[in-house]
Motif scaffolding. Structure first.
Motif, PDB file in Angstrom:
ATOM      1  N   ASP A 182      -1.853   7.031  -5.843  1.00 41.81           N
ATOM      2  CA  ASP A 182      -2.982   7.728  -5.035  1.00 41.81           C
ATOM      3  C   ASP A 182      -4.219   7.682  -6.016  1.00 41.81           C
ATOM      4  O   ASP A 182      -4.071   8.435  -7.023  1.00 41.81           O
ATOM      5  CB  ASP A 182      -2.614   8.837  -4.558  1.00 41.81           C
ATOM      6  CG  ASP A 182      -3.768   9.484  -3.658  1.00 41.81           C
ATOM      7  OD1 ASP A 182      -4.915   9.014  -3.760  1.00 41.81           O
ATOM      8  OD2 ASP A 182      -3.502  10.601  -2.746  1.00 41.81           O
ATOM      9  N   ASP A 193       0.798  -1.225  -0.025  1.00 38.63           N
ATOM     10  CA  ASP A 193       0.090  -0.043   0.033  1.00 38.63           C
ATOM     11  C   ASP A 193       0.755   1.249  -0.162  1.00 38.63           C
ATOM     12  O   ASP A 193       0.614   2.323  -0.718  1.00 38.63           O
ATOM     13  CB  ASP A 193      -0.931   0.062   1.240  1.00 38.63           C
ATOM     14  CG  ASP A 193      -1.968  -0.991   1.173  1.00 38.63           C
ATOM     15  OD1 ASP A 193      -2.391  -1.195  -0.120  1.00 38.63           O
ATOM     16  OD2 ASP A 193      -2.637  -1.391   2.209  1.00 38.63           O
ATOM     17  N   SER A 194       2.007   1.055   0.568  1.00 35.76           N
ATOM     18  CA  SER A 194       2.831   2.390   0.730  1.00 35.76           C
ATOM     19  C   SER A 194       3.302   2.863  -0.632  1.00 35.76           C
ATOM     20  O   SER A 194       4.025   4.136  -0.810  1.00 35.76           O
ATOM     21  CB  SER A 194       4.056   2.037   1.821  1.00 35.76           C
ATOM     22  OG  SER A 194       4.755   1.093   1.172  1.00 35.76           O
ATOM     23  N   LYS A 236       1.648   2.042  -3.717  1.00 33.98           N
ATOM     24  CA  LYS A 236       0.406   1.963  -4.658  1.00 33.98           C
ATOM     25  C   LYS A 236       0.169   3.705  -4.932  1.00 33.98           C
ATOM     26  O   LYS A 236       0.307   4.673  -4.035  1.00 33.98           O
ATOM     27  CB  LYS A 236      -0.874   1.383  -3.944  1.00 33.98           C
ATOM     28  CG  LYS A 236      -0.553   0.061  -4.051  1.00 33.98           C
ATOM     29  CD  LYS A 236      -1.906  -0.487  -3.356  1.00 33.98           C
ATOM     30  CE  LYS A 236      -1.757  -2.215  -3.552  1.00 33.98           C
ATOM     31  NZ  LYS A 236      -3.088  -3.009  -2.621  1.00 33.98           N
TER      32      LYS A 236
END
Length: 251
Positions: free
Chosen positions: A248, A243-244, A246
């Protein structure tokens, strides 16, 4: 010993220490041993003190360097292809443009070593390479994942904290549990690299500079990218993108 002046005694002690720490061989002697060696009768350099020597442009493929002390030595453009360099001491060694393809380097300190432009393709490395210069090195197909067979000795893995891997080729590299905190990987190629470790967390890239690096098709399961710089970084086709890193969706 007769009563000698204290300054003379100190001078003798220092001279003796200098002799004690001198290399076991000279470059000329190493060259002579290599010239006589062949595949069946390698030059015996096991456990030899070769510190501070200029050993550049030499062919060591018919040498046994297991456990040798190579601290601060210059092996720029030397050929060490296919050798077992386990338990050698290589802190601050110079290996610019050296051939280290398909070598085994286990239990070694390569801290602050110069491996820029070196060929380490296919190498098996479990070593401390903190602060090393591997810029533009060929590290394709390297096996630098944690060694799970030796965990009784403590966590055995490649440590590259603060290492310079700018422009390095790490395609198809095995980097599970590799420690890459604050490493410079800008413009590096990690296409198809495997940063996954089934037993523990994946590779740790906390604070690393990944500007314009290529992680296309890489396996990133459990890899750690906290505070990494990902400007222009490519992740197309990467598996298990954290997620860090991915994108926005609101942008």
């Amino acid at each position: 010993m007769p009563n000698l002046p204290i300054k003379l005694l100190l001078a003798l002690v220092l001279a003796n220490q200098s002799l004690t720490h001198a290399a076991d061989l000279t470059r000329a002697q190493v060259e002579q041993m290599l010239a006589k060696a062949d595949n069946q009768h390698p030059a015996d350099l096991r456990r030899k003190d070769l510190t501070d020597l200029d050993l550049s442009n030499l062919d060591f493929r018919n040498a046994d360097l297991w456990g040798a002390d190579l601290r601060r030595s210059n092996l720029n453009k030397s050929n060490l292809q296919g050798l077992t360099l386990d338990l050698t001491v290589m802190t601050n060694i110079k290996l610019n443009a050296a051939n280290l393809a398909n070598t085994s380097i286990f239990g070694v300190s390569l801290m602050h070593a110069d491996l820029s432009n070196a060929d380490m393709s296919g190498s098996r490395v479990v070593a401390i390479m903190d602060g090393a210069n591997l810029s533009h090195a060929n590290l394709s197909d390297v096996q630098w994942a944690a060694d799970m067979k030796n965990q009784s000795m403590g966590l055995m893995r490649a440590s590259l904290k603060g290492a310079n891997l700018t422009g390095a080729n790490l395609s198809n590299a095995q980097l599970g549990r590799a420690m890459l905190k604050h490493a410079k990987l800008n413009n590096a190629n990690l296409q198809n690299a495997d940063l996954y470790s089934a037993e523990m967390d994946g590779a740790n890239l906390t604070g690393a500079n990944l500007t314009n690096a290529n992680f296309s098709q890489a396996k990133l399961h459990d890899a750690i990218f906290n505070e990494a710089v990902i400007t222009g970084t490519r992740f197309d086709g990467a598996q298990n993108l954290p997620d860090s890193v991915k994108p926005d969706p609101s942008k």
